[in-house]
Design an enzyme around this catalytic site. Structure first.
Site, PDB file in Angstrom:
ATOM      1  N   HIS A 245      -0.716   5.712   6.799  1.00 42.59           N
ATOM      2  CA  HIS A 245      -0.167   5.703   5.445  1.00 42.59           C
ATOM      3  C   HIS A 245       0.200   7.132   5.041  1.00 42.59           C
ATOM      4  O   HIS A 245      -0.342   8.092   5.591  1.00 42.59           O
ATOM      5  CB  HIS A 245      -1.186   5.138   4.440  1.00 42.59           C
ATOM      6  CG  HIS A 245      -1.339   3.658   4.511  1.00 42.59           C
ATOM      7  ND1 HIS A 245      -2.228   3.057   5.383  1.00 42.59           N
ATOM      8  CD2 HIS A 245      -0.731   2.652   3.823  1.00 42.59           C
ATOM      9  CE1 HIS A 245      -2.149   1.734   5.227  1.00 42.59           C
ATOM     10  NE2 HIS A 245      -1.249   1.465   4.293  1.00 42.59           N
TER      11      HIS A 245
ATOM     12  N   SER B 294       0.802  -1.223   0.000  1.00 41.05           N
ATOM     13  CA  SER B 294       0.000   0.000   0.000  1.00 41.05           C
ATOM     14  C   SER B 294       0.833   1.271   0.000  1.00 41.05           C
ATOM     15  O   SER B 294       0.363   2.316  -0.470  1.00 41.05           O
ATOM     16  CB  SER B 294      -0.923   0.007   1.225  1.00 41.05           C
ATOM     17  OG  SER B 294      -0.188  -0.186   2.421  1.00 41.05           O
TER      18      SER B 294
END
Length: 265
Positions: free
Chosen positions: A247, A43
């Protein structure tokens, strides 16, 4: 008269030969400069957290560093197979299709999911300091004992299918600025433990990459001053949608990952 005509013909032939040679050299240079780029990974490479996703479950963002590199450098070909949640075996089984002997550039980030990063962060947020420290120690043991072999398998598979490629392995940032501006959330000890696990990932990944002849990109410096609790964050804390949590933001991709990729590709 005949001499003059011969000289003219000779000059024309020489000019044609020179032009042909120049054209051939230009074509050879263009062929040598052709870049066939394949972006693999998890990711952090697909761009989760940066928004503006393409369709599908992999959450590939147009703001992810592979797309930014593509836009800036216009490679001859580009394949983007990085996928949210990918582990080393997912890279091996699902992402290597575009690789071949003509591939000249590969980028990858992988290993965080193998080590259980998402579960460790959930434990730290939901279950308190004691459970957090225990779960992070479990992840650190996996990183030191099991992850090296998993990375070896993935890197071996990449090299086998792309024998001529320059491979850039990108690491992970530290999550937190310690003694920063956060006044709530997980404890400072938990934050320090998570950062220590990120350093372990760096140590193991950089060593495995070097042993395979790959180029390693340490992004921790690029994110320094932009961690969670820094006041100028390039990483999401707990957020909605939950999958974006922990993230890089779009700024983290463009200001953190992309410059490192650009400097090493």
């Amino acid at each position: 008269m005949r001499l003059s005509r011969f000289a003219s013909v000779a000059t024309a032939v020489a000019a044609l030969a020179a032009l042909t040679g120049l054209t051939g050299a230009t074509a050879a240079a263009q062929e040598a400069a052709a870049v066939n780029y394949v972006a693999l990974g998890d990711s952090y490479s697909s761009g989760v957290g940066a928004g503006n996703y393409e369709g599908g479950d992999c959450k590939r963002s147009t703001r992810a560093y592979p797309q930014l590199w593509r836009s800036a450098n216009a490679p001859s070909s580009f394949d983007f197979t990085a996928c949210s949640g990918a582990r080393t075996h997912d890279v091996i089984n699902n992402q290597l299709g575009p690789l071949d002997a003509a591939t000249t550039l590969v980028s990858i980030s992988v290993g965080g999911n193998d080590a259980g990063f998402a579960d460790a962060m959930s434990t730290c947020v939901l279950q308190g300091e004691s459970a957090c420290l225990a779960r992070v120690e479990e992840a650190r043991a996996y990183i030191s004992q099991t992850l090296p072999g998993r990375l070896d398998a993935a890197y071996d598979a990449i090299r086998a299918q792309a024998p001529n490629a320059h491979v850039v392995v990108l690491g992970y940032p530290r999550m937190y600025e310690l003694n920063g501006s956060c006044w709530f959330g997980i404890s400072e000890r938990s934050r320090a433990a998570i950062n220590a696990a990120a350093d372990d990932l760096h140590n193991v990944t950089s060593k495995r990459a070097a042993d395979h002849g790959f180029t390693y990109g340490d992004v921790r410096g690029a994110f320094t001053g932009h961690e969670i609790c820094s006041g100028d964050e390039w990483l999401h804390s707990t957020t909605w949608p939950i999958s974006d949590s922990y993230h890089p933001t779009a700024e983290g991709q463009s200001g953190g990952y992309y410059p490192v990729m650009e400097s090493l590709a």
